[in-house]
Write a protein that holds these residues in place. Sequence first.
Motif, PDB file in Angstrom:
ATOM      1  N   ARG A 140       0.832  -1.208   0.000  1.00 34.91           N
ATOM      2  CA  ARG A 140       0.000   0.000   0.000  1.00 34.91           C
ATOM      3  C   ARG A 140       0.865   1.255   0.000  1.00 34.91           C
ATOM      4  N   GLN A 141       1.971   1.191   0.743  1.00 32.93           N
ATOM      5  CA  GLN A 141       2.873   2.333   0.768  1.00 32.93           C
ATOM      6  C   GLN A 141       3.467   2.577  -0.608  1.00 32.93           C
ATOM      7  N   ARG A 142       3.834   1.506  -1.292  1.00 30.70           N
ATOM      8  CA  ARG A 142       4.409   1.658  -2.625  1.00 30.70           C
ATOM      9  C   ARG A 142       3.379   2.136  -3.639  1.00 30.70           C
ATOM     10  N   VAL A 143       2.107   1.751  -3.459  1.00 30.66           N
ATOM     11  CA  VAL A 143       1.056   2.284  -4.330  1.00 30.66           C
ATOM     12  C   VAL A 143       0.960   3.801  -4.168  1.00 30.66           C
ATOM     13  N   MET A 144       1.078   4.282  -2.921  1.00 30.05           N
ATOM     14  CA  MET A 144       1.025   5.726  -2.696  1.00 30.05           C
ATOM     15  C   MET A 144       2.215   6.424  -3.342  1.00 30.05           C
ATOM     16  N   ILE A 145       3.390   5.796  -3.305  1.00 26.52           N
ATOM     17  CA  ILE A 145       4.553   6.378  -3.972  1.00 26.52           C
ATOM     18  C   ILE A 145       4.332   6.393  -5.487  1.00 26.52           C
ATOM     19  N   ALA A 146       3.756   5.309  -6.017  1.00 28.88           N
ATOM     20  CA  ALA A 146       3.441   5.273  -7.450  1.00 28.88           C
ATOM     21  C   ALA A 146       2.482   6.388  -7.827  1.00 28.88           C
ATOM     22  N   MET A 147       1.482   6.629  -6.985  1.00 28.26           N
ATOM     23  CA  MET A 147       0.523   7.702  -7.241  1.00 28.26           C
ATOM     24  C   MET A 147       1.214   9.060  -7.246  1.00 28.26           C
ATOM     25  N   ALA A 148       2.170   9.237  -6.336  1.00 28.95           N
ATOM     26  CA  ALA A 148       2.901  10.509  -6.279  1.00 28.95           C
ATOM     27  C   ALA A 148       3.754  10.727  -7.518  1.00 28.95           C
ATOM     28  N   LEU A 149       4.176   9.632  -8.169  1.00 28.23           N
ATOM     29  CA  LEU A 149       5.025   9.731  -9.355  1.00 28.23           C
ATOM     30  C   LEU A 149       4.238   9.708 -10.655  1.00 28.23           C
ATOM     31  N   ALA A 150       2.909   9.641 -10.571  1.00 31.01           N
ATOM     32  CA  ALA A 150       2.074   9.427 -11.754  1.00 31.01           C
ATOM     33  C   ALA A 150       2.302  10.470 -12.843  1.00 31.01           C
ATOM     34  N   LEU A 151       2.476  11.725 -12.464  1.00 27.83           N
ATOM     35  CA  LEU A 151       2.615  12.816 -13.436  1.00 27.83           C
ATOM     36  C   LEU A 151       4.059  13.266 -13.588  1.00 27.83           C
ATOM     37  N   GLU A 152       4.999  12.446 -13.121  1.00 25.13           N
ATOM     38  CA  GLU A 152       6.433  12.720 -13.236  1.00 25.13           C
ATOM     39  C   GLU A 152       6.802  14.095 -12.674  1.00 25.13           C
ATOM     40  N   PRO A 153       6.514  14.332 -11.392  1.00 19.91           N
ATOM     41  CA  PRO A 153       6.818  15.639 -10.791  1.00 19.91           C
ATOM     42  C   PRO A 153       8.318  15.848 -10.624  1.00 19.91           C
ATOM     43  N   GLU A 154       8.704  17.100 -10.451  1.00 26.88           N
ATOM     44  CA  GLU A 154      10.105  17.440 -10.216  1.00 26.88           C
ATOM     45  C   GLU A 154      10.483  17.250  -8.745  1.00 26.88           C
ATOM     46  N   ILE A 155       9.497  17.370  -7.845  1.00 25.62           N
ATOM     47  CA  ILE A 155       9.742  17.281  -6.405  1.00 25.62           C
ATOM     48  C   ILE A 155       8.740  16.319  -5.784  1.00 25.62           C
ATOM     49  N   VAL A 156       9.234  15.415  -4.939  1.00 24.39           N
ATOM     50  CA  VAL A 156       8.361  14.532  -4.161  1.00 24.39           C
ATOM     51  C   VAL A 156       8.654  14.781  -2.687  1.00 24.39           C
ATOM     52  N   ILE A 157       7.635  15.195  -1.947  1.00 20.46           N
ATOM     53  CA  ILE A 157       7.757  15.412  -0.505  1.00 20.46           C
ATOM     54  C   ILE A 157       7.155  14.203   0.204  1.00 20.46           C
ATOM     55  N   MET A 158       7.945  13.566   1.067  1.00 20.77           N
ATOM     56  CA  MET A 158       7.491  12.375   1.773  1.00 20.77           C
ATOM     57  C   MET A 158       7.469  12.672   3.263  1.00 20.77           C
ATOM     58  N   ASP A 159       6.269  12.704   3.832  1.00 19.66           N
ATOM     59  CA  ASP A 159       6.096  13.062   5.237  1.00 19.66           C
ATOM     60  C   ASP A 159       5.973  11.799   6.086  1.00 19.66           C
ATOM     61  N   GLU A 160       7.092  11.361   6.657  1.00 20.94           N
ATOM     62  CA  GLU A 160       7.154  10.160   7.499  1.00 20.94           C
ATOM     63  C   GLU A 160       6.396   8.988   6.881  1.00 20.94           C
ATOM     64  N   PRO A 161       6.721   8.613   5.641  1.00 18.01           N
ATOM     65  CA  PRO A 161       5.924   7.591   4.954  1.00 18.01           C
ATOM     66  C   PRO A 161       6.173   6.173   5.429  1.00 18.01           C
ATOM     67  N   THR A 162       7.254   5.933   6.185  1.00 12.78           N
ATOM     68  CA  THR A 162       7.574   4.559   6.587  1.00 12.78           C
ATOM     69  C   THR A 162       7.386   4.319   8.086  1.00 12.78           C
ATOM     70  N   THR A 163       6.756   5.245   8.787  1.00  9.15           N
ATOM     71  CA  THR A 163       6.665   5.155  10.242  1.00  9.15           C
ATOM     72  C   THR A 163       5.979   3.881  10.715  1.00  9.15           C
ATOM     73  N   ALA A 164       4.928   3.449  10.033  1.00 11.96           N
ATOM     74  CA  ALA A 164       4.145   2.293  10.488  1.00 11.96           C
ATOM     75  C   ALA A 164       4.689   0.963   9.976  1.00 11.96           C
ATOM     76  N   LEU A 165       5.830   0.981   9.286  1.00 19.70           N
ATOM     77  CA  LEU A 165       6.372  -0.235   8.695  1.00 19.70           C
ATOM     78  C   LEU A 165       7.528  -0.775   9.521  1.00 19.70           C
ATOM     79  N   ASP A 166       7.780  -2.083   9.402  1.00 25.57           N
ATOM     80  CA  ASP A 166       8.913  -2.663  10.108  1.00 25.57           C
ATOM     81  C   ASP A 166      10.217  -2.254   9.435  1.00 25.57           C
ATOM     82  N   VAL A 167      11.335  -2.496  10.126  1.00 30.00           N
ATOM     83  CA  VAL A 167      12.637  -2.011   9.670  1.00 30.00           C
ATOM     84  C   VAL A 167      13.001  -2.583   8.307  1.00 30.00           C
ATOM     85  N   VAL A 168      12.743  -3.880   8.082  1.00 27.29           N
ATOM     86  CA  VAL A 168      13.100  -4.507   6.807  1.00 27.29           C
ATOM     87  C   VAL A 168      12.329  -3.849   5.667  1.00 27.29           C
TER      88      VAL A 168
END
Length: 355
Positions: free
Chosen positions: A181-209
Amino acid sequence: MSTSATSPVSTPPHAATRPPVLEISALSVDYGVGDGAVRALHDVDLTLRRGEVLGLAGESGSGKSTLAYAVTRLLSPPGVITGGDVRYHPREGGPVDVLAMTPQELRAFRWQEVSIVFQGAMNSLNPVHTVRTQLTDVLRAHRPQMPRAERVERARELLSLVGISPDRLGAYPHQLSGGMRQRVMIAMALALEPEIVIMDEPTTALDVVMQRQILRQLVRLREELDFSVVFITHDISLLIEFSDRIAIMYGGRVVEQAGAADIYRDPRHPYSHGLLHSFPALHGPRRELTGIPGSPPDLRAMPSGCAFHPRCPKSFEPCDRRTPRLTPVTTTDTTTDTGRSVACWLNDDRRSGEA
């Protein structure tokens, strides 16, 4: 000193010479108006260069997310930008004043030039719509002339880009793991090929691996697509591993910024040093975690002088009275370290500066 599973990356030698893609100057934000207003950002200056990963680190309440929402004009009431300047530099043409954009210009700017992966992003997907619908909705809203078949094909490309089989387009969010699900959100952020991607604590709920897997993919995508990243987290060990530069925030101010390797080897601000020693090393001998005593400051009653001085083990006479200005660090031979600046009175040659 070791705080993470791997050694820090070295800032590419060409990074400092790359042109800026986003310049933030003296940006200030208040929550509320009048006598009851709370200052959340104090005259923040930051420059994001093209193709760079800039990390923002600090405890909760330091102003990291407020900065991201101010830059994208997504501050919710009662948040108000009270001063400063935000300039976006497109690949063609002159700089654009983001704070002066009309609602129509902002709609075109967001997602096409700058996109954001929100905090708790893996729970941001609509549970009653498939992945296909949610990815193609972005394309339909911003590129209405694109045929439906092309939108679906682009959605398939996006899933492949983030390491998910295109066969999962028909899946609903509850059928995907947290990392997917996290990677789907990253894919959505890249959909229009932006110049800047801001990621606000996107991995907080995920395990270390899973965190490391997603970050490795992000680095690969950055190298492949040449976009810039602002990565916001309280976990500085993550930033050490893959950022080019790191800015440390405390009490609504940037207190230190430098290359990731410089922060790792020689943090100049006591708060940066405390953050580095607040996370256990995954390799090497065991060591006692020192952490940072006390609690982050109450923005409604900020300490006088340096906001960190009540918690600082190295505070001395000027710290409780005068606020240090973020100033370039000089070496013993009086030359300036490239891109490094610190707001701390421990740098004796800067005691004449005051915010």
